[in-house]
Design a protein around this motif. Structure first.
Motif, PDB file in Angstrom:
ATOM      1  N   ASP A   1       0.830  -1.214   0.000  1.00 37.01           N
ATOM      2  CA  ASP A   1       0.000   0.000   0.000  1.00 37.01           C
ATOM      3  C   ASP A   1       0.863   1.262   0.000  1.00 37.01           C
ATOM      4  O   ASP A   1       0.373   2.350   0.271  1.00 37.01           O
TER       5      ASP A   1
ATOM      6  N   ALA B   1      -0.367   2.226   5.494  1.00 35.03           N
ATOM      7  CA  ALA B   1      -0.199   3.661   5.272  1.00 35.03           C
ATOM      8  C   ALA B   1      -1.204   4.503   6.053  1.00 35.03           C
ATOM      9  O   ALA B   1      -1.152   5.729   6.014  1.00 35.03           O
ATOM     10  N   GLY B   2      -2.105   3.853   6.756  1.00 35.46           N
ATOM     11  CA  GLY B   2      -3.111   4.583   7.533  1.00 35.46           C
ATOM     12  C   GLY B   2      -2.451   5.473   8.586  1.00 35.46           C
ATOM     13  O   GLY B   2      -1.398   5.132   9.109  1.00 35.46           O
TER      14      GLY B   2
ATOM     15  N   VAL C   1      -7.195  -3.627   7.332  1.00 36.09           N
ATOM     16  CA  VAL C   1      -7.037  -4.516   6.169  1.00 36.09           C
ATOM     17  C   VAL C   1      -6.334  -5.805   6.612  1.00 36.09           C
ATOM     18  O   VAL C   1      -6.778  -6.917   6.291  1.00 36.09           O
TER      19      VAL C   1
END
Ligand SMILES: Nc1ncnc2c1ncn2[C@@H]1O[C@H](COP(=O)(O)OP(=O)(O)OP(=O)(O)O)[C@@H](O)[C@H]1O
Ligand SMILES: [Mg+2]
Length: 146
Positions: A13, A119-120, A130
């Motif tokens: 990601d 990447a959150g 996820v």
């Protein structure tokens, strides 16, 4: 039971952690002579799905969104040693966890490698959402890289 990791999927990601996970996946692929898929999923903006929820064709998505995701793959391929590995990159559209599950089914993955987080921006002590869903619903064994 015999089990061989003929097909390994690494999901990225753009986060450093997902690149680190891909390094581990590449190392496992190299040692086992596995096929490696490096997969990224573009999540359409909120409201994009419209009535009926049919996914839009990729070309209809904003160019910048697709470009950003292509950069994720380019950067991963540049930063991971893939010398001698039979690999391919994949780009899917949709909800990341569902798209990754379906992709693993499609390519008959033997192993899925992911980061514990991604990447959150939210800081937390638990896995990313996820990663959490993949651990629950993956059709194949999952390696979660801290
Ligand atoms: N869009 C995506 N495409 C491919 N892989 C992804 C995607 N999103 C997450 N992953 C995989 O899942 C791992 C965990 O990411 P996750 O999104 O769960 O954590 P987060 O971004 O920190 O949290 P959240 O998204 O819940 O805010 C990543 O390291 C990556 O391996
Ligand atoms: Mg995330």
């Amino acid at each position: 039971m015999t089990w061989e990791p003929n097909v390994i999927v690494a999901a990225v990601d753009g986060s450093d952690r997902s690149i680190k996970a891909t390094r581990l996946a590449a190392e496992m692929a190299r040692r086992n002579g596995s096929k490696l898929h490096i997969l990224t999923v573009v999540r359409p903006p909120e409201g994009w799905w419209g009535i009926g929820g049919a996914p839009p064709p990729a070309r209809a998505l904003s160019e910048s969104l697709m470009e950003a995701q292509k950069e994720v793959l380019d950067r991963t391929v540049a930063e991971v040693d893939l010398e001698g590995i039979d690999y391919q990159v994949g780009e899917e559209l949709g909800d990341p966890a569902s798209a990754i599950v379906h992709y693993c089914e499609d390519v008959e993955a033997d192993l899925l490698v992911i980061g514990r987080r991604g990447a959150g921006l939210m800081e937390r002590f638990v896995m990313g959402s996820v990663a959490d869903r993949l651990v629950h619903y993956s059709p194949c064994p999952v390696v979660v890289v801290p």
